[in-house]
Design a protein around this motif. Sequence first.
Motif, PDB file in Angstrom:
ATOM      1  N   GLN A  40       0.826  -1.204   0.000  1.00  0.00           N
ATOM      2  CA  GLN A  40       0.000   0.000   0.000  1.00  0.00           C
ATOM      3  C   GLN A  40       0.862   1.256   0.000  1.00  0.00           C
ATOM      4  O   GLN A  40       0.454   2.300  -0.524  1.00  0.00           O
ATOM      5  N   GLU A  41       2.077   1.154   0.544  1.00  0.00           N
ATOM      6  CA  GLU A  41       2.975   2.304   0.547  1.00  0.00           C
ATOM      7  C   GLU A  41       3.559   2.570  -0.831  1.00  0.00           C
ATOM      8  O   GLU A  41       4.117   3.637  -1.073  1.00  0.00           O
ATOM      9  N   THR A  42       3.449   1.593  -1.728  1.00  0.00           N
ATOM     10  CA  THR A  42       3.861   1.790  -3.116  1.00  0.00           C
ATOM     11  C   THR A  42       2.734   2.367  -3.950  1.00  0.00           C
ATOM     12  O   THR A  42       2.964   3.207  -4.825  1.00  0.00           O
ATOM     13  N   ILE A  43       1.511   1.942  -3.681  1.00  0.00           N
ATOM     14  CA  ILE A  43       0.375   2.318  -4.514  1.00  0.00           C
ATOM     15  C   ILE A  43      -0.231   3.657  -4.096  1.00  0.00           C
ATOM     16  O   ILE A  43      -0.549   4.503  -4.949  1.00  0.00           O
ATOM     17  N   ALA A  44      -0.409   3.870  -2.798  1.00  0.00           N
ATOM     18  CA  ALA A  44      -1.173   5.023  -2.319  1.00  0.00           C
ATOM     19  C   ALA A  44      -0.539   6.376  -2.656  1.00  0.00           C
ATOM     20  O   ALA A  44      -1.222   7.253  -3.191  1.00  0.00           O
ATOM     21  N   PRO A  45       0.748   6.615  -2.377  1.00  0.00           N
ATOM     22  CA  PRO A  45       1.304   7.960  -2.626  1.00  0.00           C
ATOM     23  C   PRO A  45       1.466   8.228  -4.120  1.00  0.00           C
ATOM     24  O   PRO A  45       1.813   7.332  -4.901  1.00  0.00           O
ATOM     25  N   ARG A  46       1.217   9.446  -4.504  1.00  0.00           N
ATOM     26  CA  ARG A  46       1.449   9.829  -5.899  1.00  0.00           C
ATOM     27  C   ARG A  46       2.924  10.066  -6.181  1.00  0.00           C
ATOM     28  O   ARG A  46       3.403   9.829  -7.282  1.00  0.00           O
ATOM     29  N   ASN A  47       3.644  10.545  -5.173  1.00  0.00           N
ATOM     30  CA  ASN A  47       5.058  10.877  -5.344  1.00  0.00           C
ATOM     31  C   ASN A  47       5.879  10.006  -4.402  1.00  0.00           C
ATOM     32  O   ASN A  47       5.810  10.173  -3.182  1.00  0.00           O
ATOM     33  N   VAL A  48       6.632   9.076  -4.945  1.00  0.00           N
ATOM     34  CA  VAL A  48       7.500   8.201  -4.161  1.00  0.00           C
ATOM     35  C   VAL A  48       8.931   8.379  -4.639  1.00  0.00           C
ATOM     36  O   VAL A  48       9.203   8.268  -5.837  1.00  0.00           O
ATOM     37  N   GLU A  49       9.836   8.640  -3.709  1.00  0.00           N
ATOM     38  CA  GLU A  49      11.257   8.781  -4.016  1.00  0.00           C
ATOM     39  C   GLU A  49      12.024   7.675  -3.300  1.00  0.00           C
ATOM     40  O   GLU A  49      11.829   7.448  -2.102  1.00  0.00           O
ATOM     41  N   PHE A  50      12.895   6.990  -4.041  1.00  0.00           N
ATOM     42  CA  PHE A  50      13.636   5.856  -3.505  1.00  0.00           C
ATOM     43  C   PHE A  50      15.055   6.292  -3.125  1.00  0.00           C
ATOM     44  O   PHE A  50      15.727   6.991  -3.893  1.00  0.00           O
ATOM     45  N   PHE A  51      15.491   5.853  -1.938  1.00  0.00           N
ATOM     46  CA  PHE A  51      16.811   6.193  -1.423  1.00  0.00           C
ATOM     47  C   PHE A  51      17.570   4.920  -1.084  1.00  0.00           C
ATOM     48  O   PHE A  51      16.995   3.959  -0.557  1.00  0.00           O
ATOM     49  N   ALA A  52      18.876   4.948  -1.375  1.00  0.00           N
ATOM     50  CA  ALA A  52      19.741   3.814  -1.085  1.00  0.00           C
ATOM     51  C   ALA A  52      20.146   3.824   0.386  1.00  0.00           C
ATOM     52  O   ALA A  52      19.732   4.689   1.159  1.00  0.00           O
ATOM     53  N   ARG A  53      20.997   2.889   0.752  1.00  0.00           N
ATOM     54  CA  ARG A  53      21.381   2.736   2.155  1.00  0.00           C
ATOM     55  C   ARG A  53      22.117   3.964   2.699  1.00  0.00           C
ATOM     56  O   ARG A  53      22.081   4.222   3.908  1.00  0.00           O
ATOM     57  N   ASP A  54      22.789   4.736   1.828  1.00  0.00           N
ATOM     58  CA  ASP A  54      23.486   5.940   2.271  1.00  0.00           C
ATOM     59  C   ASP A  54      22.657   7.195   2.027  1.00  0.00           C
ATOM     60  O   ASP A  54      23.175   8.297   2.011  1.00  0.00           O
ATOM     61  N   TRP A  55      21.369   7.031   1.829  1.00  0.00           N
ATOM     62  CA  TRP A  55      20.412   8.116   1.638  1.00  0.00           C
ATOM     63  C   TRP A  55      20.728   8.953   0.400  1.00  0.00           C
ATOM     64  O   TRP A  55      20.560  10.171   0.388  1.00  0.00           O
TER      65      TRP A  55
END
Length: 597
Positions: free
Chosen positions: A134-149
């Motif tokens: 649901q955290e993938t589908i619900a938001p319109r804007n999703v930004e992905f960050f690696a382990r070092d942000w």
Amino acid sequence: MRLLNTKTLKLEEPAGPRLPPYAILSHVWGNEEVTLRDIGEHGTGKKVKGNTKIENCCVQALEDGYRYVWIDTCCIDKCSSAELSEAINSMYRWYQEAAVCYAYLEDVPSDEDPAAEDSSFRRSKWFRRGWTLQETIAPRNVEFFARDWVKIGTKTSLIDVIATVTRVDTAVLMNTLPLSEVCVAKKMSWASRRETRRVEDRAYSMMGIFGVHMPLIYGEGKNAFIRLQHEIMRTSNDQSIFAWLDPPWYSGYRLEPSLLAPSPDCFAQSNTINRIPSADFARLFEGPTSKPTPYKSHFSVTNSGVQINLPVRFEADSNGYTAALACVINGCLVGLRLSCGTDGIFRREDTSDFSNTTLASRDGELDINGDLSNITLATPSDVFVIRDIIISTAVEKQTYSRTHFRPLPSLPYRFPEPPVYVRTAQVAQEGFVLHRCSGKDLRTQPEGSFVAFVWEPWPPSRNATVKCTLAYENPVSGEGFIVTISQLGMRLPCVHIAAFTDGKRAEYLFESSYLESPCCESHPDWASMPLRSGRRVTVATSNTEGWKGLGPSGALGVTISVGRTQSAKARNKKPFWRREKLLPRLWSTQPLPGILG
């Protein structure tokens, strides 16, 4: 709703009906997370390991101009059952209303192309967590960050990769197709290979996707998913909720037939199912001469089962019935195999396959997603009779039924598999050496040491349950044995032993599937088999916790021992799932790393 101030790192409850713009964090929980109590007692919970993640999230949100951020670990008072229930029932809406969602993937490096075929991004455990659906589908804007942000992409830039890994339609991910227009079976299939720490959370994490609400009852176990299906049936007449099969990875076992699925895993093969509108479905069964029976699309749950109006066909060869559902898969109507008891209540007979009815088109082109006015049945429609029936939802046994081993289809995607650690005891002393093994070409193995084997990918040519195979041989006598470790369910290991007396027989057994051979001993958890020389080989599985020379525990350990006689302890030992009545903690609440969910 509590929000964390990105400047002061303190919790606040904004006043007023409208919330200020806020960022929200999506992540996989670790062993040490900052809780609401840590924030209150220790300021920012700096003594807790998970504090670094919170601080970096606040820094990123502050750089993007957001004063507040919401993080599930520290913004909910989990000691209050009422607040926890309210938060879980509102979580989908909170992610939907967030200005931006930061997806933190702690197992993904920043110097790697996330779109690569074998990238860490595709294999991240973030895609296997139940809540992140649901955290993938619900938001319109999703930004992905690696382990070092370091930012590695957005949902828009990585849409093709995300759609492939999650099997969620691109239009749904981009919020151009409402979830209400997607059939129940397809939405269930998105969660079929995901895991949660609590069994109940597999159902609770899907409430927002189906737009239903229900109270939380931790401790009810798998009944939570049954309650979820009841709530869905109260608000929807989508019959695809009954279109489920045995999960493909439950090799060797079959679920007890029931109308309702016991787990989201049962919808793993329902990703291509689409529902048919009620008017078009009723038109398929209009008789050529007689007045058709009115078709009613709604159904209800009674104390005897589900009362539903379906086209039913009698099957003379099996003395059973086929009920057609208003949904289609691969150009065929989905059908359920039913039997009718003396009480007049129908029961589902087989959950290993559908009893489908082929569809055809009057103009020669079958397009299920287009105009359905030309769709017709390939067989005469008068063999079906539309009638009101009651199908039982009771599950007589909450266990698995043993069937024969069967090959499994290859999955559309795979996650990295955990290693299997093998150690020996008295094998070398009895003159046996490691002759051959899958994965690695090892000729010797020091006594008492262990060797790690990576579980084999699921090849189409061999039984997909097989994980690793080892052949031990005595060069003097020529006798030997082959040990195979397989997986019957998502968390249940199984041991197989086969003996041989010459090298040719060993090659034959190693190359062929011998799991159903009379010379093979197969048992969950452990197995023991006598050899021609009077020796006995015993194989047992366990957690690797406490093994010397091994790093973190949590993997599957296999101990192979050879002795002159079988010990009384091994002879009387029961499989762990019988001995403990419940699976050990390793397999019950913490699945092996890399196991699908």
